[in-house]
Design a protein around this motif. Structure first.
Motif, PDB file in Angstrom:
ATOM      1  N   ASP A 103      47.873  31.107  30.706  1.00  0.00           N
ATOM      2  CA  ASP A 103      46.628  30.810  30.008  1.00  0.00           C
ATOM      3  C   ASP A 103      45.443  31.471  30.702  1.00  0.00           C
ATOM      4  OD1 ASP A 103      46.373  29.309  32.300  1.00  0.00           O
ATOM      5  OD2 ASP A 103      46.125  27.381  31.297  1.00  0.00           O
ATOM      6  N   VAL A 104      44.297  31.405  30.059  1.00  0.00           N
ATOM      7  CA  VAL A 104      43.033  31.883  30.615  1.00  0.00           C
ATOM      8  C   VAL A 104      42.121  30.690  30.801  1.00  0.00           C
ATOM      9  CG1 VAL A 104      40.993  33.330  30.222  1.00  0.00           C
ATOM     10  CG2 VAL A 104      43.266  34.168  29.587  1.00  0.00           C
ATOM     11  N   VAL A 105      41.483  30.609  31.960  1.00  0.00           N
ATOM     12  CA  VAL A 105      40.634  29.467  32.307  1.00  0.00           C
ATOM     13  C   VAL A 105      39.332  29.988  32.890  1.00  0.00           C
ATOM     14  CG1 VAL A 105      42.638  27.999  32.783  1.00  0.00           C
ATOM     15  CG2 VAL A 105      41.570  29.296  34.652  1.00  0.00           C
ATOM     16  N   VAL A 106      38.381  29.068  33.095  1.00  0.00           N
ATOM     17  CA  VAL A 106      37.196  29.377  33.872  1.00  0.00           C
ATOM     18  C   VAL A 106      37.400  28.770  35.252  1.00  0.00           C
ATOM     19  CG1 VAL A 106      34.703  29.179  34.080  1.00  0.00           C
ATOM     20  CG2 VAL A 106      35.747  29.382  31.820  1.00  0.00           C
ATOM     21  N   ASP A 107      37.491  29.632  36.254  1.00  0.00           N
ATOM     22  CA  ASP A 107      37.711  29.208  37.633  1.00  0.00           C
ATOM     23  C   ASP A 107      36.352  28.889  38.265  1.00  0.00           C
ATOM     24  OD1 ASP A 107      38.381  28.816  40.251  1.00  0.00           O
ATOM     25  OD2 ASP A 107      39.410  30.733  40.527  1.00  0.00           O
ATOM     26  N   CYS A 108      36.133  27.609  38.553  1.00  0.00           N
ATOM     27  CA  CYS A 108      34.879  27.159  39.150  1.00  0.00           C
ATOM     28  C   CYS A 108      35.077  26.714  40.596  1.00  0.00           C
ATOM     29  CB  CYS A 108      34.274  26.020  38.344  1.00  0.00           C
ATOM     30  SG  CYS A 108      33.975  26.400  36.619  1.00  0.00           S
ATOM     31  N   SER A 109      36.138  27.191  41.217  1.00  0.00           N
ATOM     32  CA  SER A 109      36.403  26.858  42.608  1.00  0.00           C
ATOM     33  C   SER A 109      35.358  27.528  43.501  1.00  0.00           C
ATOM     34  CB  SER A 109      37.798  27.350  43.005  1.00  0.00           C
ATOM     35  OG  SER A 109      37.850  28.768  42.973  1.00  0.00           O
ATOM     36  N   PRO A 110      35.199  27.054  44.749  1.00  0.00           N
ATOM     37  CA  PRO A 110      34.228  27.689  45.659  1.00  0.00           C
ATOM     38  C   PRO A 110      34.442  29.189  45.820  1.00  0.00           C
ATOM     39  CG  PRO A 110      34.956  25.586  46.546  1.00  0.00           C
ATOM     40  CD  PRO A 110      35.792  25.842  45.328  1.00  0.00           C
ATOM     41  N   ALA A 111      35.692  29.631  45.851  1.00  0.00           N
ATOM     42  CA  ALA A 111      35.958  31.054  46.023  1.00  0.00           C
ATOM     43  C   ALA A 111      35.469  31.860  44.820  1.00  0.00           C
ATOM     44  CB  ALA A 111      37.450  31.287  46.225  1.00  0.00           C
ATOM     45  N   ALA A 112      35.583  31.296  43.617  1.00  0.00           N
ATOM     46  CA  ALA A 112      35.156  32.004  42.417  1.00  0.00           C
ATOM     47  C   ALA A 112      33.640  31.990  42.257  1.00  0.00           C
ATOM     48  CB  ALA A 112      35.815  31.388  41.184  1.00  0.00           C
ATOM     49  N   VAL A 113      33.018  30.899  42.681  1.00  0.00           N
ATOM     50  CA  VAL A 113      31.575  30.738  42.494  1.00  0.00           C
ATOM     51  C   VAL A 113      30.774  31.437  43.588  1.00  0.00           C
ATOM     52  CG1 VAL A 113      29.703  29.013  42.463  1.00  0.00           C
ATOM     53  CG2 VAL A 113      31.825  28.585  41.204  1.00  0.00           C
ATOM     54  N   SER A 114      31.346  31.559  44.782  1.00  0.00           N
ATOM     55  CA  SER A 114      30.594  32.029  45.946  1.00  0.00           C
ATOM     56  C   SER A 114      29.969  33.418  45.813  1.00  0.00           C
ATOM     57  CB  SER A 114      31.476  31.982  47.199  1.00  0.00           C
ATOM     58  OG  SER A 114      32.619  32.804  47.052  1.00  0.00           O
ATOM     59  N   PRO A 115      30.549  34.363  45.041  1.00  0.00           N
ATOM     60  CA  PRO A 115      29.857  35.656  44.908  1.00  0.00           C
ATOM     61  C   PRO A 115      28.497  35.548  44.215  1.00  0.00           C
ATOM     62  CG  PRO A 115      32.169  35.875  44.328  1.00  0.00           C
ATOM     63  CD  PRO A 115      31.892  34.404  44.434  1.00  0.00           C
ATOM     64  N   GLY A 116      28.294  34.518  43.398  1.00  0.00           N
ATOM     65  CA  GLY A 116      27.027  34.354  42.699  1.00  0.00           C
ATOM     66  C   GLY A 116      26.963  35.120  41.397  1.00  0.00           C
ATOM     67  N   VAL A 117      25.906  34.858  40.640  1.00  0.00           N
ATOM     68  CA  VAL A 117      25.672  35.500  39.345  1.00  0.00           C
ATOM     69  C   VAL A 117      24.793  36.729  39.558  1.00  0.00           C
ATOM     70  CG1 VAL A 117      24.494  35.235  37.125  1.00  0.00           C
ATOM     71  CG2 VAL A 117      25.983  33.417  37.975  1.00  0.00           C
ATOM     72  N   LYS A 118      25.227  37.854  38.993  1.00  0.00           N
ATOM     73  CA  LYS A 118      24.480  39.109  39.182  1.00  0.00           C
ATOM     74  C   LYS A 118      23.106  39.038  38.538  1.00  0.00           C
ATOM     75  CE  LYS A 118      25.689  42.945  37.032  1.00  0.00           C
ATOM     76  NZ  LYS A 118      26.420  44.193  36.674  1.00  0.00           N
ATOM     77  N   PHE A 119      22.084  39.429  39.316  1.00  0.00           N
ATOM     78  CA  PHE A 119      20.694  39.436  38.857  1.00  0.00           C
ATOM     79  C   PHE A 119      20.135  40.830  39.156  1.00  0.00           C
ATOM     80  CE2 PHE A 119      16.194  38.820  38.863  1.00  0.00           C
ATOM     81  CZ  PHE A 119      15.933  37.729  38.044  1.00  0.00           C
ATOM     82  N   VAL A 120      19.838  41.579  38.087  1.00  0.00           N
ATOM     83  CA  VAL A 120      19.426  42.983  38.209  1.00  0.00           C
ATOM     84  C   VAL A 120      17.921  43.101  37.972  1.00  0.00           C
ATOM     85  CG1 VAL A 120      19.744  45.320  37.306  1.00  0.00           C
ATOM     86  CG2 VAL A 120      21.687  43.729  37.394  1.00  0.00           C
ATOM     87  N   GLU A 121      17.242  43.790  38.859  1.00  0.00           N
ATOM     88  CA  GLU A 121      15.839  44.170  38.665  1.00  0.00           C
ATOM     89  C   GLU A 121      15.816  45.652  38.323  1.00  0.00           C
ATOM     90  OE1 GLU A 121      13.494  42.874  42.136  1.00  0.00           O
ATOM     91  OE2 GLU A 121      15.261  41.643  42.604  1.00  0.00           O
TER      92      GLU A 121
END
Length: 494
Positions: A103-121
């Motif tokens: 299956d396909v899931v949304v991984d919200c574990s610390p390892a998956a979240v730790s890179p952060g969300v990309k924010f481009v200027e």
């Protein structure tokens, strides 16, 4: 760092959820996920969108003296985004394939979240006027490319993949203040309702942090997929994944991800025009179709009927005949099941996909006949398709899957978004945007609706270039006499 000759990347950072700040706005900022390992499963309604490697992009143009200086604006957006990500925690995770479960899931574990969300200027190589032209209807090939680059990239060709990215772009020339705030979200984690739910929360936090609005508690979203309980749901989700992404974790090869050669325009239909279209539909339905209507057609049905008939007319009269008179044409409608009593917890707070497609069907000759009668035929077909949709979403999805494979793509129009989404109320504390654009390239023939100012509706249409001029002419001709609606401009996009 550069993206193109038009848009230059200045800086790329990553934003992490800030649970401490989120606690000021929500009683439980990080809501517990159904799985102890930080895994959010996808429902069958989410799974239908896993194969869409092109994200949903929303672009907001702000201009004028109320727009803060760029460094301050970036800091404000990053801070408020960190806060709201802790409330909408799955958006900080990764879309992930699990071979063991298939299956396909949304991984919200610390390892998956730790890179952060990309924010481009980023910076656009031009003035505010140039930027406005790109956002509001420049139209040449360079402008169309630049519009795409005003939105952030979100590479989902192979899993794991991020589900959201943000880009903020300023003009390079001149001293005036303007900025485009752009958000890209993967459709597998959110439908249109959920995207605007997130945007309302983000802007509310931003306004509170700016001091332009008193801080209020936010109503937290619901992510629990277990509230949608149907015996065959997991089996159906697996069937969908096998059909649309058989080579997981590869979703789509790079060669199949090129945007189609399409023309794209946006139009503004005013509230008084919409009322006139509704009246035309009602009159023709009761006289020519011999059916009494208890209520006038909804705004969604009226505008969709106007657009659908205009498209079919354009294609039927093109130099290379695309639709013969005796052919049947098909119009996709996404039915929101939040409004269909799936249970007390599947309500306006539910974050995720809660839509199942249905298809309206009508003969081309019926849609291309007398203008008023064509509108009535289209409205009847769309209304009947929505009413015939089964209350059981599993059965509705199975019906959709069985029927869609047989539909001729050249006579199929995909519609998305809704006039209920009031995008022009997206205020980060600097006032309303002067322009909002939905930039989505996941279909070769696409109609997107948005609520506009003063009860109007913004319609964005993506078509084969051969048919666009005919569509625009038909749309104007089918509007009631005395219409003051206008084309909102050719808006970039392949």
């Amino acid at each position: 760092m550069s993206m193109s000759s038009s848009v230059r990347v200045l800086n790329v950072t990553h934003v992490l959820p800030d649970q401490n700040r989120a606690a000021l706005y929500s009683p439980s900022p990080q809501l517990p996920l159904p799985d102890d390992d930080g895994i959010m499963k996808l429902t069958f309604m989410d799974s239908q969108f896993v194969g869409m490697v092109m994200p949903m992009r929303r672009l907001f143009l702000y201009e004028g003296p109320g727009v803060p200086p760029f460094p301050y604006l970036v800091g404000s957006l990053r801070s408020s985004l960190a806060t709201v990500l802790a409330i909408f925690f799955p958006l900080a995770g990764k879309l992930t394939y699990r071979p063991s479960a298939g299956d396909v899931v949304v991984d919200c574990s610390p390892a998956a979240v730790s890179p952060g969300v990309k924010f481009v200027e980023a910076e656009y190589a031009g003035s505010i006027d140039d930027m406005r032209s790109v956002a509001s209807g420049g139209g040449d090939e360079g402008d169309r490319d630049a519009l795409m680059e005003l939105g952030p990239e979100l590479d989902a060709r192979q899993l794991p993949a991020p589900v959201i990215a943000v880009q903020v772009t300023r003009p390079a020339v001149g001293s005036g203040r303007a900025v485009v705030v752009a958000v890209a979200i993967h459709h597998a984690v959110a439908d249109g309702h959920s995207v605007w739910q997130f945007m309302r929360a983000w802007t509310a936090v931003a306004r509170a942090e700016e001091g332009s609005e008193a801080m209020e508690r936010l109503v937290p979203p619901t992510f629990d997929r277990t509230v949608i309980r149907y015996p065959e749901a997991d089996k159906l989700a697996s069937k969908i994944l096998r059909a649309i992404a058989p080579a997981l974790p590869v979703v789509r090869s790079p060669s199949s991800c090129s945007p189609p050669d399409r023309s794209r325009r946006s139009f503004l239909i005013h509230a008084d025009e919409i009322q006139s279209v509704k009246q035309h539909i009602r009159t023709q339905t009761e006289t020519a179709v011999a059916e009494q209507l208890d209520t006038p057609p909804s705004t969604y049905v009226a505008v969709s009927s106007l657009v659908w008939t205009s498209i079919v007319r354009a294609k039927s009269r093109a130099p290379h005949l695309a639709v013969a008179g005796d052919a049947y044409c098909y119009f996709f409608v996404a039915v929101d099941y939040r409004r269909r009593r799936l249970g007390p917890q599947v309500n306006e707070r539910y974050f995720g996909n809660c839509v199942v497609p249905c298809v309206a069907t009508a003969a081309a000759r019926d849609l291309c006949g007398d203008a008023g009668l064509g509108l009535a035929r289209a409205a009847t077909a769309i209304r009947d398709a929505i009413r015939a949709q089964p209350e059981d979403p599993v059965r509705a999805m199975e019906s959709w899957l069985d029927s869609t494979l047989a539909l001729p793509k050249e006579r199929f129009t995909l519609a998305g978004s809704s006039n209920r989404f009031m995008a022009y109320e997206t205020d980060f504390g600097w006032g309303a945007p002067s322009r909002v654009e939905l930039v989505s390239l996941f279909a070769t023939e696409l109609v997107l609706l948005l609520g506009a100012e003063d009860g109007g509706v913004q319609v964005t249409v993506t078509l084969d270039p051969e048919h666009m001029e005919g569509f625009a002419a038909n749309l104007l001709r089918l509007r009631p006499a005395g219409s003051r609606a206008r084309e909102r401009g050719i808006v970039g996009g392949p």
